[in-house]
Design an enzyme around this catalytic site. Structure first.
Site, mmCIF file in Angstrom:
data_model
loop_
_atom_site.group_PDB
_atom_site.id
_atom_site.type_symbol
_atom_site.label_atom_id
_atom_site.label_comp_id
_atom_site.label_asym_id
_atom_site.label_seq_id
_atom_site.Cartn_x
_atom_site.Cartn_y
_atom_site.Cartn_z
ATOM 1 N NE ARG A 13 -3.324 2.220 3.159
ATOM 2 C CZ ARG A 13 -2.816 3.132 3.683
ATOM 3 N NH1 ARG A 13 -1.756 3.151 4.575
ATOM 4 N NH2 ARG A 13 -3.801 4.055 4.322
ATOM 5 N N GLY B 196 12.239 -12.221 1.238
ATOM 6 C CA GLY B 196 13.613 -12.287 2.192
ATOM 7 C C GLY B 196 14.746 -12.692 1.382
ATOM 8 C CB ILE C 148 7.573 -14.484 10.228
ATOM 9 C CG1 ILE C 148 8.331 -16.198 9.710
ATOM 10 C CG2 ILE C 148 6.457 -13.965 9.425
ATOM 11 C CD1 ILE C 148 7.063 -16.770 10.445
ATOM 12 C CG ASP C 149 12.345 -17.265 9.764
ATOM 13 O OD1 ASP C 149 11.669 -17.543 10.898
ATOM 14 O OD2 ASP C 149 12.263 -17.760 8.788
ATOM 15 C CD GLU D 151 7.970 -22.232 32.840
ATOM 16 O OE1 GLU D 151 7.871 -21.130 33.483
ATOM 17 O OE2 GLU D 151 7.401 -22.574 31.769
ATOM 18 C CB THR E 42 0.972 -26.593 38.416
ATOM 19 O OG1 THR E 42 0.772 -25.151 37.727
ATOM 20 C CG2 THR E 42 0.565 -26.528 39.786
ATOM 21 C CD GLU F 231 10.701 -24.697 11.162
ATOM 22 O OE1 GLU F 231 9.939 -25.644 10.556
ATOM 23 O OE2 GLU F 231 10.778 -23.527 10.520
ATOM 24 C CB ILE G 287 -1.159 -20.211 13.570
ATOM 25 C CG1 ILE G 287 -2.230 -19.377 13.983
ATOM 26 C CG2 ILE G 287 0.101 -20.445 14.561
ATOM 27 C CD1 ILE G 287 -2.849 -20.144 15.289
ATOM 28 C CD GLN G 288 5.211 -20.034 14.437
ATOM 29 O OE1 GLN G 288 6.497 -19.673 14.802
ATOM 30 N NE2 GLN G 288 5.040 -21.104 13.966
#
Length: 332
Positions: free
Chosen positions: A21, A102, A126-127, A187, A214, A222, A250-251
């Protein structure tokens, strides 16, 4: 230079439409004609393009993907086809081409410049792993998609006292995993740049869960490991209930974030201005928050190193202190 063209190439990235655009409307504002090429270099070889008007890009800024479509085109790496592409552009009266894509896309643009067709490339992947720029269009949206998904996955993992592996894109670069992992409080973060020990991960994970956690989130690029295989191995090794989610495409899709909408708009306008000011082969990217124009040769020399400081921060904030460092070269 009176007539330009624009195409999107390679993997789609949220914010490409914002860039498109911006390119179209900047060119028209400067009194230039502009063509939109469908399906990247493949469409270029088929002469599949149309004149663009301001209305052609109305309402697309918040759409993911690319309205010009995109495609892989191995044939374009043959010199004969590159010459054919230049001839097609010249027959249309096109004097400069803007490419949004890219690493593969920039290689194609560089070939066209070498044959006398001025090109400028915008970094769209995206990377966030391209030479010559601190930021790439689509990365921020992909990171936010991962964070949103993890917030849901953590809820159900906590309800069942599970650990959860979330595999994200990043075959050669762990930027999505690292940025999203820190933002969502994972984590453990596994990236291709930092070899990790499955044994150390298993010991740390088991200790954390036995201490009363929990849930535990493991973000896995990947290129670092196969998420499902790792999940099966950890479950067998630790007897911890582990679920694995592969986020996949989805990313890539969805409404771009405000940052990617801004980035596409900034770089799109800058690309047109660069061509009109005489650039014949350049990457228009970002450096420390400012637009930067580098020749393709210069851009190849500039590569942001892996952000070890962020990875160290992730270790410190993640699975806690001495047992949280799972690197092959980390502290035992």
């Amino acid at each position: 230079m009176d007539t330009l063209a624009v195409l999107t190439s390679g993997g789609d990235a949220p914010g490409m439409n914002a860039a498109l655009r911006s390119v179209v409307r900047t060119a028209l504002y400067r009194g230039k004609k502009i063509y939109g090429v469908y399906r990247g270099y493949s469409g270029l070889l088929d002469d599949d393009m149309v004149p663009m008007q301001s209305s052609s890009v109305s309402g697309i800024i918040l759409r993911g993907g690319t309205v010009l479509k995109t495609a892989q085109c191995k044939a374009f790496f043959e010199e004969e086809n590159q010459k054919k592409a230049v001839e097609i552009l010249r027959n249309r009266g096109i004097e400069g081409l803007i490419v949004i894509g890219g690493d593969g896309s920039i290689q194609g643009a560089e070939k066209l410049s070498a044959l006398g067709m001025p090109t400028v490339t915008l970094p769209g992947t995206i990377d966030n792993d391209m030479h010559g720029t601190d930021e790439t269009i689509g990365h921020d949206t992909a990171v936010n998609a991962v964070v949103s998904a993890v917030s849901r996955i953590r809820d159900t993992a906590s309800a069942h006292n599970r650990a959860a592996i979330v595999e994200v894109m990043g075959r050669f670069a762990g930027n999505i995993a690292l940025d999203a992992g820190i933002a969502c409080g994972a984590e453990y973060i596994l990236v291709p740049e930092v070899p990790f020990s499955r044994e150390k991960l298993a010991r740390s994970l088991k200790k954390q869960m036995e201490a009363g956690r929990t849930n535990s989130i493991i973000i896995c690029a990947e290129g670092a490991d196969d998420g499902r295989a790792l999940g099966d191995w950890l479950k067998e090794r630790t007897s911890i209930d582990i679920c694995t989610t592969i986020l996949g495409f989805i990313q890539r899709g969805g409404q771009p974030t405000a940052r990617d909408g801004m980035l596409g708009s900034l770089l799109g306008a800058a690309a047109v201005e660069a061509l009109l000011q005489g650039e014949t082969g350049a990457l228009v990217g970002m450096h420390r928050g400012q637009v930067q124009v580098l020749s393709y040769a210069e851009a190849k020399k500039v590569k942001e190193p892996f952000r070890k400081d962020l990875y160290d921060l992730a270790v410190m904030l993640g699975a806690a202190q001495k047992d949280g460092d799972i690197r092959e070269t980390g502290l035992e």
